[in-house]
Design a protein around this motif. Sequence first.
Motif, PDB file in Angstrom:
ATOM      1  N   SER A  34      -1.525   4.543  -6.064  1.00  0.00           N
ATOM      2  CA  SER A  34      -0.369   4.532  -5.164  1.00  0.00           C
ATOM      3  C   SER A  34       0.946   4.741  -5.900  1.00  0.00           C
ATOM      4  CB  SER A  34      -0.295   3.197  -4.429  1.00  0.00           C
ATOM      5  OG  SER A  34       0.038   2.153  -5.338  1.00  0.00           O
ATOM      6  N   MET A  60       0.391  -3.569   0.573  1.00  0.00           N
ATOM      7  CA  MET A  60      -0.005  -2.254   1.078  1.00  0.00           C
ATOM      8  C   MET A  60      -1.494  -1.978   0.892  1.00  0.00           C
ATOM      9  SD  MET A  60       2.404  -0.902   2.600  1.00  0.00           S
ATOM     10  CE  MET A  60       1.271   0.437   2.893  1.00  0.00           C
ATOM     11  N   LEU A  67      -7.265  -1.044   7.788  1.00  0.00           N
ATOM     12  CA  LEU A  67      -7.296   0.050   8.777  1.00  0.00           C
ATOM     13  C   LEU A  67      -8.647   0.756   8.837  1.00  0.00           C
ATOM     14  CD1 LEU A  67      -5.351   1.504  10.753  1.00  0.00           C
ATOM     15  CD2 LEU A  67      -4.900   3.156   8.927  1.00  0.00           C
ATOM     16  N   GLU A  71     -10.262   3.470  11.773  1.00  0.00           N
ATOM     17  CA  GLU A  71     -10.564   4.895  11.574  1.00  0.00           C
ATOM     18  C   GLU A  71     -12.006   5.213  11.958  1.00  0.00           C
ATOM     19  OE1 GLU A  71      -9.722   6.079   7.600  1.00  0.00           O
ATOM     20  OE2 GLU A  71      -7.549   6.092   7.914  1.00  0.00           O
ATOM     21  N   VAL A  80      -4.664   7.861  14.291  1.00  0.00           N
ATOM     22  CA  VAL A  80      -3.769   6.717  14.041  1.00  0.00           C
ATOM     23  C   VAL A  80      -2.338   7.245  14.121  1.00  0.00           C
ATOM     24  CG1 VAL A  80      -2.988   5.017  12.337  1.00  0.00           C
ATOM     25  CG2 VAL A  80      -5.436   5.493  12.613  1.00  0.00           C
ATOM     26  N   ASP A  82       0.575   5.255  14.766  1.00  0.00           N
ATOM     27  CA  ASP A  82       1.601   4.337  14.277  1.00  0.00           C
ATOM     28  C   ASP A  82       0.896   3.075  13.801  1.00  0.00           C
ATOM     29  OD1 ASP A  82       4.890   3.751  15.077  1.00  0.00           O
ATOM     30  OD2 ASP A  82       3.633   2.031  14.617  1.00  0.00           O
ATOM     31  N   TYR A  83       1.346   2.553  12.686  1.00  0.00           N
ATOM     32  CA  TYR A  83       0.700   1.356  12.121  1.00  0.00           C
ATOM     33  C   TYR A  83       1.775   0.500  11.497  1.00  0.00           C
ATOM     34  CZ  TYR A  83      -2.669  -1.309   9.191  1.00  0.00           C
ATOM     35  OH  TYR A  83      -3.418  -2.291   8.591  1.00  0.00           O
TER      36      TYR A  83
ATOM     37  N   PRO B  55      -5.379   8.942   4.349  1.00  0.00           N
ATOM     38  CA  PRO B  55      -5.295   7.705   5.130  1.00  0.00           C
ATOM     39  C   PRO B  55      -3.858   7.499   5.622  1.00  0.00           C
ATOM     40  CG  PRO B  55      -6.470   7.314   3.058  1.00  0.00           C
ATOM     41  CD  PRO B  55      -5.856   8.696   2.975  1.00  0.00           C
ATOM     42  N   ALA B  56      -3.709   6.778   6.726  1.00  0.00           N
ATOM     43  CA  ALA B  56      -2.378   6.611   7.337  1.00  0.00           C
ATOM     44  C   ALA B  56      -1.369   6.016   6.361  1.00  0.00           C
ATOM     45  CB  ALA B  56      -2.489   5.736   8.578  1.00  0.00           C
ATOM     46  N   THR B  57      -1.836   5.146   5.452  1.00  0.00           N
ATOM     47  CA  THR B  57      -0.884   4.491   4.548  1.00  0.00           C
ATOM     48  C   THR B  57      -0.602   5.297   3.285  1.00  0.00           C
ATOM     49  OG1 THR B  57      -2.560   3.152   3.392  1.00  0.00           O
ATOM     50  CG2 THR B  57      -1.569   2.179   5.370  1.00  0.00           C
ATOM     51  N   VAL B  60       2.957   6.041   1.989  1.00  0.00           N
ATOM     52  CA  VAL B  60       3.742   5.129   1.149  1.00  0.00           C
ATOM     53  C   VAL B  60       3.962   5.720  -0.241  1.00  0.00           C
ATOM     54  CG1 VAL B  60       1.864   3.731   0.113  1.00  0.00           C
ATOM     55  CG2 VAL B  60       4.070   2.675   0.624  1.00  0.00           C
ATOM     56  N   VAL B  61       3.061   6.578  -0.703  1.00  0.00           N
ATOM     57  CA  VAL B  61       3.217   7.198  -2.019  1.00  0.00           C
ATOM     58  C   VAL B  61       4.509   8.025  -2.044  1.00  0.00           C
ATOM     59  CG1 VAL B  61       2.217   8.854  -3.644  1.00  0.00           C
ATOM     60  CG2 VAL B  61       0.731   7.225  -2.451  1.00  0.00           C
ATOM     61  N   PHE B  90       4.395   2.709   9.633  1.00  0.00           N
ATOM     62  CA  PHE B  90       4.184   4.150   9.531  1.00  0.00           C
ATOM     63  C   PHE B  90       4.175   4.719  10.937  1.00  0.00           C
ATOM     64  CE2 PHE B  90       2.142   2.140   5.967  1.00  0.00           C
ATOM     65  CZ  PHE B  90       2.515   2.919   4.882  1.00  0.00           C
TER      66      PHE B  90
END
Lengths: 141, 153
Positions: A34, A60, A67, A71, A80, A82-83, B55-57, B60-61, B90
Amino acid sequence: MSLPIAADLTAPLVIGESTIVLDRARLVRYAGASGDFNPIHWNAEFAQAAGLPGIIGHGMLTMGAALDLVEHWLGDPGAVLDYQTRFARPVPVPSTGTVSVEVVGTLAAIDVAEKSGRVDLLVTLDGAKVLVKAQVAVRLA
Amino acid sequence: MVNTEYAGRSYPAGPVYVVGREKIREFAAAVGATHPSHVSVDSARALGYVDVVAPATFAVVLAQRAEAQYVEDPEAGIDFSRVVHADERFSHVRPIVAGDELVTAVSVESITQRGGLSMVTTCAEIYAADGAGEPSELISRVYSTLAVREADA
């Protein structure tokens, strides 16, 4: 693969459960993938100086891992929309061994006309919420 | 001490980030996103995507890279030994896929202070880059709130 059909569903509906198993190696791996190199996730002295009980997992990482069951239920990660979440309490990760975070996903609301829904994630450590207001807006068929 | 004068400040879109297939696979494995469309091109194409789906997150990167312009500015007064992540959101127009060329702009939405705690909310807007590296189509908005404890009195 097609999305769940809004008109065929009734809320509330438990859509899945999972366990997120965290150890130090996983935190290092997530940090690298990340780009989040905050030392509270890998340096115990830094974490304690920051007022934490010790090294904690990336919020995070918990958010992302929670999640996964959504999925799979949707069959399409792109559904997806909005989260969001609030990080309620840290997840301390021991130097050896693992810590387990429990996740339960519930379809909490359905909009048949809009073909959309809201999944609420209950994410707990030892029965206490780690994430609060963890909500996923999803596209349905 | 968090500098409240930064509220409302915005930073234009920075350099182009090219989303790599292996980066998506690496991120998916690290976060525990196991849907096959994160790793298999065939699986992603069966869902109508041109390449593997982030992936949805994953956003963040890009968001954190762009937020660094603000949070790492010494004048902004954000001491990382006093920061915890408070909120994240997000909001995707469409998923990010491998091959995307993206640029991210950041704004400081709000800075509120109460009881020795500063809540700092940023919004990163991720756009597809046009041929000149300028933002075109909006892909995603990433809202992030940091809670910063003030120094002990």
